[in-house]
Design a protein around this motif. Structure first.
Motif, PDB file in Angstrom:
ATOM      1  N   ARG A  75      13.095   2.421   0.638  1.00 13.40           N
ATOM      2  CA  ARG A  75      14.025   2.891   1.930  1.00 13.40           C
ATOM      3  C   ARG A  75      12.979   3.626   2.762  1.00 13.40           C
ATOM      4  O   ARG A  75      13.021   3.370   3.897  1.00 13.40           O
ATOM      5  N   GLU A  76      11.920   4.481   2.354  1.00 11.38           N
ATOM      6  CA  GLU A  76      11.150   4.829   3.268  1.00 11.38           C
ATOM      7  C   GLU A  76      10.216   3.805   3.932  1.00 11.38           C
ATOM      8  O   GLU A  76      10.064   3.790   5.236  1.00 11.38           O
ATOM      9  N   GLN A 129       0.881  -1.216   0.047  1.00 14.20           N
ATOM     10  CA  GLN A 129       0.106   0.010   0.080  1.00 14.20           C
ATOM     11  C   GLN A 129       0.784   1.320  -0.079  1.00 14.20           C
ATOM     12  O   GLN A 129       0.593   2.198  -0.617  1.00 14.20           O
ATOM     13  N   LEU A 130       1.943   1.295   0.972  1.00 13.39           N
ATOM     14  CA  LEU A 130       2.677   2.465   0.967  1.00 13.39           C
ATOM     15  C   LEU A 130       3.395   2.628  -0.334  1.00 13.39           C
ATOM     16  O   LEU A 130       3.866   3.848  -0.906  1.00 13.39           O
ATOM     17  N   TYR A 131       4.088   1.733  -1.012  1.00 16.22           N
ATOM     18  CA  TYR A 131       4.687   1.679  -2.268  1.00 16.22           C
ATOM     19  C   TYR A 131       3.769   2.349  -3.075  1.00 16.22           C
ATOM     20  O   TYR A 131       4.075   3.171  -4.120  1.00 16.22           O
ATOM     21  N   ILE A 141      11.141  -3.351   7.680  1.00 18.59           N
ATOM     22  CA  ILE A 141      11.119  -4.472   6.964  1.00 18.59           C
ATOM     23  C   ILE A 141      12.219  -4.274   5.859  1.00 18.59           C
ATOM     24  O   ILE A 141      12.371  -3.000   5.156  1.00 18.59           O
ATOM     25  N   SER A 142      13.413  -5.053   5.310  1.00 23.57           N
ATOM     26  CA  SER A 142      14.252  -4.923   4.343  1.00 23.57           C
ATOM     27  C   SER A 142      13.685  -4.320   3.113  1.00 23.57           C
ATOM     28  O   SER A 142      12.740  -4.759   2.546  1.00 23.57           O
ATOM     29  N   HIS A 143      14.323  -3.439   2.643  1.00 24.80           N
ATOM     30  CA  HIS A 143      13.992  -2.820   1.138  1.00 24.80           C
ATOM     31  C   HIS A 143      13.932  -3.831   0.265  1.00 24.80           C
ATOM     32  O   HIS A 143      13.238  -3.827  -0.739  1.00 24.80           O
ATOM     33  N   VAL A 144      14.850  -4.714   0.412  1.00 30.46           N
ATOM     34  CA  VAL A 144      15.116  -5.854  -0.614  1.00 30.46           C
ATOM     35  C   VAL A 144      13.745  -6.816  -0.614  1.00 30.46           C
ATOM     36  O   VAL A 144      13.062  -7.177  -1.814  1.00 30.46           O
ATOM     37  N   SER A 145      13.131  -7.016   0.558  1.00 29.83           N
ATOM     38  CA  SER A 145      11.981  -7.945   0.699  1.00 29.83           C
ATOM     39  C   SER A 145      10.660  -7.103   0.131  1.00 29.83           C
ATOM     40  O   SER A 145      10.068  -7.775  -0.541  1.00 29.83           O
TER      41      SER A 145
END
Length: 110
Positions: A34-35, A25-27, A42-46
């Protein structure tokens, strides 16, 4: 802008679906990986992997980037009591543990 870290409930090595949904949702609201990492812990990679896995696409608009605040219930109530805080802006509020995230963007930005 406040930065708070939240405890992410992990089920073994799997992150609770609640946090997967929040991250996506935030994406979609325009926050960077990174935000989201800083907000949810939670890892940005995940997060990148989930965006790829679920084939999430957001409209490209380089001028669009919302601002956000992390508030408790009392601060959120106070925020909405002031008309100048929401005049001419779109606002979304979402729960983050015992806090709330307020996402705001200018509707008629030139």
């Amino acid at each position: 802008m406040c930065n708070y870290f939240f405890t992410v409930n992990k089920l073994g090595k799997k992150i609770d679906d609640y946090y997967v949904n929040k991250a996506l949702q935030l994406y979609l609201e325009g926050l960077t990986y990174r935000e989201i990492e800083r907000i949810l812990g939670i890892s940005h990679v995940s997060i990148m992997n989930w965006v790829k896995k679920y084939n999430i696409k957001r409209p490209y608009n380089s001028e669009y980037h919302p601002t956000y605040k992390i508030l408790n219930a009392l601060e959120l109530s106070s925020y909405f009591q002031s008309p100048e805080n929401i005049k001419g802006a779109g606002v979304i509020v979402t729960e983050l543990g015992d806090k709330f995230m307020l996402i705001k963007w200018e509707r008629f930005k030139e």
